[in-house]
Design an enzyme around this catalytic site. Structure first.
Site, PDB file in Angstrom:
ATOM      1  N   ASP A   1     -21.583   3.486 -35.296  1.00  0.00           N
ATOM      2  CA  ASP A   1     -21.296   2.065 -35.536  1.00  0.00           C
ATOM      3  C   ASP A   1     -20.049   1.608 -34.778  1.00  0.00           C
ATOM      4  O   ASP A   1     -19.132   2.401 -34.549  1.00  0.00           O
ATOM      5  CB  ASP A   1     -21.124   1.843 -37.051  1.00  0.00           C
ATOM      6  CG  ASP A   1     -21.248   0.377 -37.434  1.00  0.00           C
ATOM      7  OD1 ASP A   1     -21.768  -0.412 -36.614  1.00  0.00           O
ATOM      8  OD2 ASP A   1     -20.814   0.014 -38.543  1.00  0.00           O
TER       9      ASP A   1
ATOM     10  N   GLU B   1     -33.364  -3.145 -40.255  1.00  0.00           N
ATOM     11  CA  GLU B   1     -32.613  -4.408 -40.405  1.00  0.00           C
ATOM     12  C   GLU B   1     -32.115  -4.938 -39.058  1.00  0.00           C
ATOM     13  O   GLU B   1     -31.926  -6.141 -38.884  1.00  0.00           O
ATOM     14  CB  GLU B   1     -31.411  -4.212 -41.343  1.00  0.00           C
ATOM     15  CG  GLU B   1     -31.759  -4.050 -42.813  1.00  0.00           C
ATOM     16  CD  GLU B   1     -32.246  -2.639 -43.177  1.00  0.00           C
ATOM     17  OE1 GLU B   1     -32.087  -1.709 -42.361  1.00  0.00           O
ATOM     18  OE2 GLU B   1     -32.812  -2.489 -44.283  1.00  0.00           O
ATOM     19  N   ASN B   2     -31.890  -4.031 -38.093  1.00  0.00           N
ATOM     20  CA  ASN B   2     -31.387  -4.458 -36.786  1.00  0.00           C
ATOM     21  C   ASN B   2     -32.388  -5.332 -36.017  1.00  0.00           C
ATOM     22  O   ASN B   2     -32.002  -6.042 -35.081  1.00  0.00           O
ATOM     23  CB  ASN B   2     -30.984  -3.253 -35.922  1.00  0.00           C
ATOM     24  CG  ASN B   2     -29.737  -2.531 -36.392  1.00  0.00           C
ATOM     25  OD1 ASN B   2     -29.601  -1.322 -36.214  1.00  0.00           O
ATOM     26  ND2 ASN B   2     -28.799  -3.241 -37.000  1.00  0.00           N
TER      27      ASN B   2
ATOM     28  N   ARG C   1     -20.166   2.677 -45.803  1.00  0.00           N
ATOM     29  CA  ARG C   1     -21.472   2.462 -46.446  1.00  0.00           C
ATOM     30  C   ARG C   1     -22.543   3.220 -45.674  1.00  0.00           C
ATOM     31  O   ARG C   1     -22.338   3.639 -44.536  1.00  0.00           O
ATOM     32  CB  ARG C   1     -21.803   0.968 -46.541  1.00  0.00           C
ATOM     33  CG  ARG C   1     -21.808   0.237 -45.219  1.00  0.00           C
ATOM     34  CD  ARG C   1     -22.287  -1.210 -45.355  1.00  0.00           C
ATOM     35  NE  ARG C   1     -22.011  -1.959 -44.138  1.00  0.00           N
ATOM     36  CZ  ARG C   1     -20.956  -2.732 -43.951  1.00  0.00           C
ATOM     37  NH1 ARG C   1     -20.075  -2.892 -44.909  1.00  0.00           N
ATOM     38  NH2 ARG C   1     -20.772  -3.372 -42.799  1.00  0.00           N
ATOM     39  N   LEU C   2     -23.703   3.362 -46.340  1.00  0.00           N
ATOM     40  CA  LEU C   2     -24.789   4.151 -45.736  1.00  0.00           C
ATOM     41  C   LEU C   2     -25.782   3.279 -44.976  1.00  0.00           C
ATOM     42  O   LEU C   2     -26.563   3.790 -44.170  1.00  0.00           O
ATOM     43  CB  LEU C   2     -25.517   4.969 -46.805  1.00  0.00           C
ATOM     44  CG  LEU C   2     -24.653   6.049 -47.486  1.00  0.00           C
ATOM     45  CD1 LEU C   2     -25.470   6.797 -48.529  1.00  0.00           C
ATOM     46  CD2 LEU C   2     -24.080   7.036 -46.469  1.00  0.00           C
ATOM     47  N   SER C   3     -25.771   1.969 -45.219  1.00  0.00           N
ATOM     48  CA  SER C   3     -26.660   1.050 -44.494  1.00  0.00           C
ATOM     49  C   SER C   3     -28.109   1.556 -44.400  1.00  0.00           C
ATOM     50  O   SER C   3     -28.714   1.549 -43.326  1.00  0.00           O
ATOM     51  CB  SER C   3     -26.115   0.755 -43.091  1.00  0.00           C
ATOM     52  OG  SER C   3     -24.825   0.223 -43.170  1.00  0.00           O
TER      53      SER C   3
HETATM   54  C1  IPE Z   1     -26.144   0.752 -39.090  1.00  0.00           C
HETATM   55  O1  IPE Z   1     -25.234  -0.075 -38.452  1.00  0.00           O
HETATM   56  C2  IPE Z   1     -27.323   0.996 -38.200  1.00  0.00           C
HETATM   57  C3  IPE Z   1     -27.047   1.774 -37.002  1.00  0.00           C
HETATM   58  C4  IPE Z   1     -25.922   2.360 -36.685  1.00  0.00           C
HETATM   59  C5  IPE Z   1     -28.159   1.919 -36.120  1.00  0.00           C
HETATM   60  P1  IPE Z   1     -25.198  -1.648 -38.739  1.00  0.00           P
HETATM   61  O2  IPE Z   1     -24.058  -2.180 -37.971  1.00  0.00           O
HETATM   62  O3  IPE Z   1     -26.520  -2.240 -38.486  1.00  0.00           O
HETATM   63  O4  IPE Z   1     -24.919  -1.679 -40.312  1.00  0.00           O
HETATM   64  P2  IPE Z   1     -24.214  -2.781 -41.214  1.00  0.00           P
HETATM   65  O5  IPE Z   1     -24.875  -4.070 -40.903  1.00  0.00           O
HETATM   66  O6  IPE Z   1     -22.768  -2.768 -40.861  1.00  0.00           O
HETATM   67  O7  IPE Z   1     -24.437  -2.312 -42.610  1.00  0.00           O
HETATM   68  C1  IPE Z   2     -23.926   0.134 -33.727  1.00  0.00           C
HETATM   69  O1  IPE Z   2     -22.967  -0.781 -33.296  1.00  0.00           O
HETATM   70  C2  IPE Z   2     -25.162   0.120 -32.885  1.00  0.00           C
HETATM   71  C3  IPE Z   2     -26.345  -0.471 -33.537  1.00  0.00           C
HETATM   72  C4  IPE Z   2     -26.423  -0.896 -34.760  1.00  0.00           C
HETATM   73  C5  IPE Z   2     -27.553  -0.591 -32.735  1.00  0.00           C
HETATM   74  P1  IPE Z   2     -23.025  -2.311 -33.760  1.00  0.00           P
HETATM   75  O2  IPE Z   2     -23.875  -3.038 -32.809  1.00  0.00           O
HETATM   76  O3  IPE Z   2     -23.418  -2.394 -35.178  1.00  0.00           O
HETATM   77  O4  IPE Z   2     -21.506  -2.745 -33.575  1.00  0.00           O
HETATM   78  P2  IPE Z   2     -20.617  -3.594 -34.598  1.00  0.00           P
HETATM   79  O5  IPE Z   2     -20.722  -2.917 -35.922  1.00  0.00           O
HETATM   80  O6  IPE Z   2     -21.176  -4.979 -34.610  1.00  0.00           O
HETATM   81  O7  IPE Z   2     -19.238  -3.514 -34.024  1.00  0.00           O
HETATM   82 MG    MG Z   3     -22.402  -2.365 -36.930  1.00  0.00          MG
END
Ligand code: IPE
Ligand code: IPE
Ligand code: MG
Length: 250
Positions: free
Chosen positions: A21, A68-69, A194-196
Site C-alpha cells: 500500500d 474494491e479497487n 487494517r486488513l482491507s
Molecule cells: C488494499 O489497499 C488493496 C491492495 C493493496 C491491493 P487499498 O489502498 O485499496 O485499501 P484501503 O482502501 O486503504 O483500505
Molecule cells: C496500493 O497503493 C496499490 C493498489 C491498491 C493497487 P494505493 O494505490 O492504494 O496507494 P495509496 O494508498 O492511495 O497511497
Molecule cells: Mg491504498
C-alpha cells in the site's frame, strides 16, 4: 548490524503475505500522478520476491488488486491492468532466474481477457520452478473467497449421498489458498493498520507488522527488519507463556 544478519534462519516464516500500500501517496510526494507510483512499485515487488526467495521463504503472497479497487477511476484501473500485463511478461526472466513459481488467487475471470491469458501463460511457464511460490492476489477479496468456498461446498454436498463432515480443514481446502500453509507474518506498508478484506480466514493467527514505509520505498532490508521483528515475538496460540517455554525445552 544489518537486519539480514540478525535473521535466525531456522525460524524463518514459511509464508509471508504483504499488503502493498501507498503507491498513490508516494507518487503525490514526488509531484507525480498515481500511476507513476504503481509503476515504481514494480521494483519493490521484484526486490521483495528476490529477498524472500534468497532467504528460503517458501510462499510469498502479494495483494496486488482488490475487488474494491475496481471502483477506482477508470483511468487508474486501466493503467493498472496494463501494468500487470506488461510486468507479468517482463518479469518472467526474474522468476526463472530465482526459480520462482507464479500463482494467482482471486476472481480471475473478472480480469480483462489479455490479463487472464498472459497470467495463465506465465503461471504455466513457471509451474516447474520450486524454490518459492509467489502468489498474486488479483481481483481478490476475502469475503468473495469465503462466499465462493461456501458455493463450492453446497455444490459438492448436493452431489453426495453421504454428507461430508464440515471441519476447519475441509473448509480451508475450498479456499483459493488450498495447499498453502497460513501466513505466519503479514506486512502492510504505508502506515494503515487494517486488513482491507485480505485473507481474513488465513490470517486468524498471523503476526501483523505495520510499517510507515510507502510501498515503492520498501527495500530488501525492510523485509529483513519485519522478519527480525516477527522472530522476537512469542506466538502463544492461546497457551500461557510458561507452557510455550516448557514446550521449547522438550
Ligand atoms: C488494499 O489497499 C488493496 C491492495 C493493496 C491491493 P487499498 O489502498 O485499496 O485499501 P484501503 O482502501 O486503504 O483500505
Ligand atoms: C496500493 O497503493 C496499490 C493498489 C491498491 C493497487 P494505493 O494505490 O492504494 O496507494 P495509496 O494508498 O492511495 O497511497
Ligand atoms: Mg491504498
Amino acid at each position: 548490524m544489518s537486519f539480514k544478519k540478525q535473521i535466525i534462519t531456522d525460524k524463518l516464516p514459511q509464508h509471508i503475505a504483504i499488503i502493498m500500500d501507498g503507491n498513490g501517496r508516494w507518487a503525490a510526494k514526488q509531484g507525480k500522478d498515481r500511476v507513476f507510483g504503481h509503476q515504481y512499485g514494480v521494483g519493490a515487488v521484484r526486490n521483495a520476491a528476490e529477498a524472500a526467495a534468497e532467504l528460503g521463504v517458501k510462499y510469498l503472497t502479494l495483494y496486488a488488486f482488490s475487488t474494491e479497487n475496481w471502483n477506482r477511476p477508470q483511468i487508474e484501473v486501466d493503467a493498472l491492468m496494463h501494468l500487470f500485463v506488461e510486468t507479468i511478461e517482463q518479469e518472467f526472466e526474474t522468476l526463472k532466474k530465482n526459480n520462482i513459481r507464479l500463482h494467482a488467487i482471486g476472481d480471475l475471470a473478472s480480469l480483462p481477457a489479455e490479463n487472464y491469458t498472459k497470467l495463465m501463460d506465465t503461471i504455466k511457464k513457471t509451474s516447474e520452478f520450486d524454490r518459492m511460490t509467489l502468489t498474486l492476489a488479483m481481483s481478490y477479496s476475502s469475503r468473495w473467497e469465503i462466499v465462493d468456498a461456501v458455493k463450492k461446498i453446497v455444490n459438492e454436498q448436493g452431489r453426495q449421498n453421504n454428507k461430508i463432515e464440515i471441519t476447519e480443514k475441509y473448509f480451508s481446502q475450498k479456499l483459493s489458498t488450498v495447499g498453502m500453509p497460513d501466513p505466519e507474518l503479514l506486512i502492510r506498508t504505508s502506515g494503515e493498520s487494517r486488513l482491507s478484506n485480505f485473507l481474513l480466514w488465513q490470517l486468524a493467527y498471523s503476526e501483523l507488522y505495520f510499517t510507515q514505509k510507502l510501498w515503492p520505498e520498501f527495500e530488501k532490508e525492510d523485509l529483513y527488519e519485519a522478519i527480525v521483528d516477527y522472530q522476537k515475538r512469542e506466538r502463544r496460540f492461546g497457551l500461557t507463556s510458561q507452557q510455550i517455554k516448557r514446550k521449547k525445552k522438550e
